[in-house]
Design a protein around this motif. Structure first.
Motif, mmCIF file in Angstrom:
data_model
loop_
_atom_site.group_PDB
_atom_site.id
_atom_site.type_symbol
_atom_site.label_atom_id
_atom_site.label_comp_id
_atom_site.label_asym_id
_atom_site.label_seq_id
_atom_site.Cartn_x
_atom_site.Cartn_y
_atom_site.Cartn_z
ATOM 1 N N PRO A 159 0.776 -1.266 0.050
ATOM 2 C CA PRO A 159 0.092 -0.113 -0.163
ATOM 3 C C PRO A 159 0.867 1.257 0.102
ATOM 4 N N LYS A 160 0.301 2.079 -0.804
ATOM 5 C CA LYS A 160 1.303 3.598 -0.782
ATOM 6 C C LYS A 160 1.004 4.276 0.448
ATOM 7 N N PRO A 161 2.034 4.670 1.218
ATOM 8 C CA PRO A 161 2.026 5.220 2.475
ATOM 9 C C PRO A 161 0.933 6.447 2.559
ATOM 10 N N ASN A 162 0.179 6.414 3.492
ATOM 11 C CA ASN A 162 -0.944 7.843 3.551
ATOM 12 C C ASN A 162 -1.756 7.808 2.467
ATOM 13 N N SER A 163 -2.050 6.755 1.655
ATOM 14 C CA SER A 163 -3.019 6.816 0.666
ATOM 15 C C SER A 163 -3.937 5.783 0.949
ATOM 16 N N ILE A 164 -5.287 6.291 0.539
ATOM 17 C CA ILE A 164 -6.406 5.182 0.833
ATOM 18 C C ILE A 164 -6.901 4.225 -0.228
ATOM 19 N N SER A 165 -6.018 4.634 -1.444
ATOM 20 C CA SER A 165 -6.735 3.844 -2.702
ATOM 21 C C SER A 165 -5.554 3.296 -3.512
ATOM 22 N N GLU A 166 -4.427 3.961 -3.271
ATOM 23 C CA GLU A 166 -3.323 3.363 -4.120
ATOM 24 C C GLU A 166 -2.454 2.438 -3.496
ATOM 25 N N TYR A 167 -1.880 1.679 -4.506
ATOM 26 C CA TYR A 167 -1.098 0.403 -4.457
ATOM 27 C C TYR A 167 0.034 0.379 -5.052
ATOM 28 N N TYR A 168 1.319 -0.128 -4.621
ATOM 29 C CA TYR A 168 2.413 -0.236 -5.706
ATOM 30 C C TYR A 168 2.262 -1.928 -6.072
ATOM 31 N N LEU A 169 2.544 -2.280 -7.141
ATOM 32 C CA LEU A 169 2.923 -3.564 -7.526
ATOM 33 C C LEU A 169 4.479 -3.313 -8.078
ATOM 34 N N PHE A 170 5.358 -4.149 -7.363
ATOM 35 C CA PHE A 170 6.754 -4.281 -7.870
ATOM 36 C C PHE A 170 6.955 -5.623 -8.349
ATOM 37 N N HIS A 171 7.581 -5.615 -9.550
ATOM 38 C CA HIS A 171 7.625 -7.013 -10.438
ATOM 39 C C HIS A 171 8.907 -6.860 -11.048
ATOM 40 N N SER B 273 4.457 -0.648 -10.826
ATOM 41 C CA SER B 273 3.114 0.076 -11.366
ATOM 42 C C SER B 273 2.453 0.533 -10.063
ATOM 43 N N ILE B 274 1.582 1.709 -10.334
ATOM 44 C CA ILE B 274 0.800 2.187 -9.226
ATOM 45 C C ILE B 274 -0.692 1.812 -9.471
ATOM 46 N N ILE B 275 -1.394 1.178 -8.776
ATOM 47 C CA ILE B 275 -2.861 0.963 -9.182
ATOM 48 C C ILE B 275 -3.552 1.793 -8.035
ATOM 49 N N ASP B 276 -4.427 2.093 -8.765
ATOM 50 C CA ASP B 276 -5.664 2.983 -7.900
ATOM 51 C C ASP B 276 -6.847 2.342 -8.028
ATOM 52 N N VAL B 277 -7.346 1.739 -6.964
ATOM 53 C CA VAL B 277 -8.679 1.265 -6.737
ATOM 54 C C VAL B 277 -9.732 2.128 -7.145
ATOM 55 N N ASN C 107 0.924 7.240 -16.847
ATOM 56 C CA ASN C 107 2.595 7.156 -16.615
ATOM 57 C C ASN C 107 3.114 6.511 -15.511
ATOM 58 N N PHE C 108 2.306 5.583 -14.807
ATOM 59 C CA PHE C 108 2.744 5.040 -13.601
ATOM 60 C C PHE C 108 2.881 3.312 -14.024
ATOM 61 N N LYS C 109 3.203 2.959 -15.192
ATOM 62 C CA LYS C 109 3.147 1.521 -15.377
ATOM 63 C C LYS C 109 4.603 0.982 -16.021
ATOM 64 N N ASN C 110 5.020 -0.031 -15.319
ATOM 65 C CA ASN C 110 6.203 -0.513 -15.513
ATOM 66 C C ASN C 110 7.310 0.334 -15.581
#
Length: 366
Positions: free
Chosen positions: A7-19, A41-45, A57-60
């Motif tokens: 989970p991205k710190p201090n965010s309620i909807s954003e998550y990092y996917l490291f791959h 990549s940053i995923i925003d639910v 602009n936040f993919k791969n």
């Protein structure tokens, strides 16, 4: 362990996917598969009407372009209770890459040469942090494990962090990390009972119910488990071939960090009293503008094009001490605030957050 969500710190909807990637290339006159990059990549639910999506602009986005170990990607909460440490090992070396993930940016990579040299990367093996974040182990090659500790295939820490269980495909070892000599505390607590087709021991993980589960080779429907992992010796009670899944398991478990680990209170790193200028500069956005009028001792704060219904506004000094805070409702996509602030000379950080985004900027009093 080639992918990891945080989970991205201090965010309620954003998550990092490291791959990791997986590439085919020639190494020492042999054709091999190896990861040669680590990306995120940053995923925003909240995107796509709550269905979720990847931010523009936040993919791969590449973090490392170098040959890495297979999997063995792990993370642990920073001692400040907010940020994350992300760690991965370089192939054919004793070098670790480390990142700090903050609300504003990803800092790193930082490098550290420590532990065993890894001359022959293997496809198998795990890396884990204990639940309290105080211990870490990594299997680098056959019969070689660093504790920072013997495993060939899998390993997991007990809930208290006292015991480390390491296994090859036939035996499970228990190490007492509270012992004065950890290596001499090695005790074989289980030997494979030869049933199953095959159900030999494979990778393991600590589950929320306090048990340690071990999956099996070639994906059977059988799991083994350690009933009381915080008990010494065979009192830990290893139950073989007694947990059946609806579908075959595939060698390994999902790669989890301890998302509930809080701050290490009393340590030198348990505070948020730092905000690096690199973080600020990386997070500044044109949508948040600050103008400070020295004669009036007033900061004029303007935010435009904002999204969300509720907001919070904070001002910190450069040590991270909060000097001002308010929250309220947003009536439009434009926010303005004239704030009298009789502060000493220095750099100040303004954080403006809504339920959809977070904006950071700064101003200087001199």
């Amino acid at each position: 362990q080639g992918g990891l969500f945080l989970p991205k710190p201090n965010s309620i909807s954003e998550y990092y996917l490291f791959h990791e990637s997986e590439e085919f290339f020639n190494y020492n006159s042999t054709n091999v598969y190896r990861p040669i990059s680590l990306s995120y990549s940053i995923i925003d639910v909240a995107l796509d009407s709550g269905k979720g999506g990847i931010e523009n602009n936040f993919k791969n986005i590449h973090l490392i372009d170098d040959t890495l170990t297979h999997g063995k990607l792990s993370a642990v909460r920073h001692a400040n209770g907010r940020d994350w440490w992300l760690i991965i090992h370089r192939f054919n070396s004793n070098l670790f890459y480390k990142f700090i993930i903050t609300p504003y940016t990803i800092l790193g990579p930082f490098t550290q040469n420590i532990g065993s040299f890894n001359p022959a990367d293997v496809y198998f093996g795990q890396t884990k942090f204990s639940e309290d974040g105080n211990h870490y182990f990594i299997q680098l090659q056959n019969d070689s494990v660093d504790l920072f500790v013997l495993a060939i295939v899998g390993g997991a820490f007990s809930p208290s962090g006292r015991f480390l269980y390491l296994n090859n495909d036939r035996k499970i070892h228990q190490f007492d990390l509270w012992a004065s000599n950890i290596q001499s505390s090695d005790s074989i607590v289980a030997v494979w009972d030869s049933t199953g087709t095959p159900s030999i021991f494979y990778e393991s993980t600590l589950a929320p119910d306090g048990r340690i589960y071990l999956c099996t080779y070639v994906g059977t429907t059988i799991l083994h488990y350690i009933e009381y992992p915080d008990s010494l010796g065979t009192a830990c009670s290893i139950i073989q071939n007694s947990f059946v899944t609806p579908n075959p398991n595939t060698f390994c478990f999902p790669n989890y960090a301890n998302y509930e680990l809080g701050a290490d209170i009393g340590s030198i790193c348990d505070t948020l009293l730092y905000i690096s200028l690199n973080e600020i500069q990386a997070a500044e956005k044109e949508k948040l503008n600050i103008f400070y009028h020295p004669a009036w001792q007033t900061a004029f704060i303007n935010a435009s094009g904002i999204q969300g219904k509720n907001y919070s506004l904070s001002i910190f000094d450069i040590t991270g001490k909060q000097l001002f805070y308010e929250q309220g409702k947003i009536s439009s996509q434009y926010f303005t605030k004239d704030l009298h602030c009789n502060f000493a000379n220095g750099i100040y950080i303004v954080s403006f957050s809504t339920d959809r985004e977070k904006l950071i900027s700064r101003f200087i009093i001199q």
